[in-house]
Design a protein around this motif. Structure first.
Motif, PDB file in Angstrom:
ATOM      1  N   GLN A  19       0.862  -1.181   0.000  1.00  0.00           N
ATOM      2  CA  GLN A  19       0.000   0.000   0.000  1.00  0.00           C
ATOM      3  C   GLN A  19       0.902   1.234   0.000  1.00  0.00           C
ATOM      4  O   GLN A  19       1.599   1.504   0.961  1.00  0.00           O
TER       5      GLN A  19
ATOM      6  N   THR B 284       2.120   4.879   0.343  1.00  0.00           N
ATOM      7  CA  THR B 284       1.779   6.057   1.141  1.00  0.00           C
ATOM      8  C   THR B 284       2.948   7.042   1.058  1.00  0.00           C
ATOM      9  O   THR B 284       4.070   6.661   0.699  1.00  0.00           O
ATOM     10  N   PRO B 285       2.720   8.320   1.395  1.00  0.00           N
ATOM     11  CA  PRO B 285       3.799   9.311   1.289  1.00  0.00           C
ATOM     12  C   PRO B 285       5.023   8.998   2.151  1.00  0.00           C
ATOM     13  O   PRO B 285       6.128   9.427   1.816  1.00  0.00           O
ATOM     14  N   ASP B 286       4.842   8.261   3.265  1.00  0.00           N
ATOM     15  CA  ASP B 286       5.981   7.990   4.148  1.00  0.00           C
ATOM     16  C   ASP B 286       6.673   6.662   3.846  1.00  0.00           C
ATOM     17  O   ASP B 286       7.590   6.259   4.559  1.00  0.00           O
TER      18      ASP B 286
ATOM     19  N   GLU C  28      -2.197   2.240  -5.331  1.00  0.00           N
ATOM     20  CA  GLU C  28      -2.095   3.700  -5.332  1.00  0.00           C
ATOM     21  C   GLU C  28      -0.626   4.157  -5.387  1.00  0.00           C
ATOM     22  O   GLU C  28      -0.146   4.898  -4.533  1.00  0.00           O
TER      23      GLU C  28
ATOM     24  N   ARG D 160       0.729   7.707  -4.728  1.00  0.00           N
ATOM     25  CA  ARG D 160       0.703   8.338  -3.403  1.00  0.00           C
ATOM     26  C   ARG D 160       2.074   8.291  -2.719  1.00  0.00           C
ATOM     27  O   ARG D 160       2.262   8.911  -1.678  1.00  0.00           O
ATOM     28  N   ALA D 161       3.003   7.555  -3.299  1.00  0.00           N
ATOM     29  CA  ALA D 161       4.348   7.470  -2.723  1.00  0.00           C
ATOM     30  C   ALA D 161       5.224   8.574  -3.310  1.00  0.00           C
ATOM     31  O   ALA D 161       4.983   9.079  -4.410  1.00  0.00           O
TER      32      ALA D 161
ATOM     33  N   THR E 232      -0.759  13.490  -4.003  1.00  0.00           N
ATOM     34  CA  THR E 232      -0.194  12.481  -4.903  1.00  0.00           C
ATOM     35  C   THR E 232       1.035  13.021  -5.619  1.00  0.00           C
ATOM     36  O   THR E 232       1.253  14.228  -5.697  1.00  0.00           O
TER      37      THR E 232
END
Length: 322
Positions: free
Chosen positions: A77, A79-81, A116, A119-120, A164
């Motif tokens: 998944q 994610t930004p972090d 997604e 989103r990274a 994003t």
């Protein structure tokens, strides 16, 4: 080293149909979507699914993985972090052995779902896309091969761009195909709702093809004949995208190779040992549209890449003898 057992065109077709039928028992009303996803798998490429939430992007990936016996499936998944090492793995010092040991990341699987991906952060996206291009991970001075086959399915939502990091064109080019799923029909959505009520999930699908068979099928696709006339047809289509007035940057030679590989896989799925212009036409939109960078005039007129690509294909003469 994994060795592929040779198969025939009829065996390929039978296995492909078995897989397709099994996946379609869960993914309702989307035969072309399933067909293109499997075509991408056997062409040896990677798949980008771009669509709104809730239309079975993740379920399609799980259904493919759930239909293959012996294959390893991992989901990430984004994610930004998320860090690059969360994708590829990391070396950890072992005090007992007094050495660094490599702990594999989720890319060490046969089918990897990157949910997604936009989103990274760009660094993390690059780590994923590097593995997709090279089928290996380099940590410190050691290189680690990912399993064979290695099929990445990435998803992204085109509607919500808050928080994003859009994939740059050079990274989009790493995906052999981009597809969308779309809403189901009324009748199909009723079946989807019934599956949800009864708790039916893609993990419950029968495993109908082994991972060794998948390797053999990918190897067979590479033997499908692409004539010089058909290669010329493909190159003229991609060259046409480079001179179209609505296109700022056309398709690179990597796109031409991708079309040929996808056409080979489609031909194999039909039980043929040779590709035809119809195979090229069937896969061209999914393989090429996301590689076009449109001119500002086309963007302002809302002319879609699919429409431009279709005009290019229509203008190229079809070879009489493929």
């Amino acid at each position: 080293m994994e060795v592929s057992t040779p198969i025939s065109a009829n065996e390929f077709k039978a296995c492909f149909e078995l897989l397709r039928f099994n996946i379609e028992s869960f993914i309702k009303g989307k035969p072309e979507v399933v067909n293109m996803a499997l075509t991408c798998l056997f062409a040896g490429g990677h798949l980008l699914i771009e669509d709104i939430p809730g239309v079975a992007k993740t379920s399609l990936a799980k259904a493919i993985a759930g239909s293959i016996e012996g294959g390893l499936f991992k989901r990430v998944q984004f994610t930004p972090d998320l860090l690059p090492s969360d994708i590829t793995g990391v070396e950890i010092f072992d005090p007992d052995g007094r050495e660094f040991r490599f702990r594999e990341g989720p890319v060490f699987a046969n089918i990897v779902l990157g949910d997604e991906i936009n989103r990274a952060a760009p660094r993390t996206q690059s780590a994923m896309l590097q593995v997709m291009a090279e089928n290996e991970v380099t940590i410190s001075v050691r290189t680690h091969k990912v399993p064979n086959p290695f099929f990445c399915i990435a998803t992204q939502n085109p509607a919500d761009h808050r928080g994003t990091y859009p994939l740059p064109e050079a990274q989009l080019d790493r995906f052999l195909m981009r597809i969308s799923i779309g809403y189901p029909s009324h009748a199909d959505e009723m079946q989807v709702v019934s599956q949800g009520i009864t708790g039916t999930t893609p993990e419950l699908l029968h495993r109908v093809v082994g991972i060794a068979q998948v390797r053999s099928m990918i190897a067979f696709v590479r033997t499908v004949r692409v004539s010089s006339a058909l290669t010329d047809y493909i190159v003229r289509i991609t060259a046409g995208t480079r001179t179209h007035p609505a296109v700022r940057l056309g398709v690179s030679p990597r796109g031409s190779i991708a079309v040929a590989a996808a056409a080979q896989a489609r031909a194999a799925a039909a039980g043929r040992s040779f590709a035809t212009p119809d195979d090229v036409k069937a896969v061209a939109r999914h393989v090429l549209a996301h590689r076009l960078i449109l001119a500002q005039e086309a963007l302002s007129s809302e002319e879609a890449a699919d429409d431009i690509l279709q005009k290019v294909i229509d203008d190229v003469a079809v070879p009489r003898r493929p």
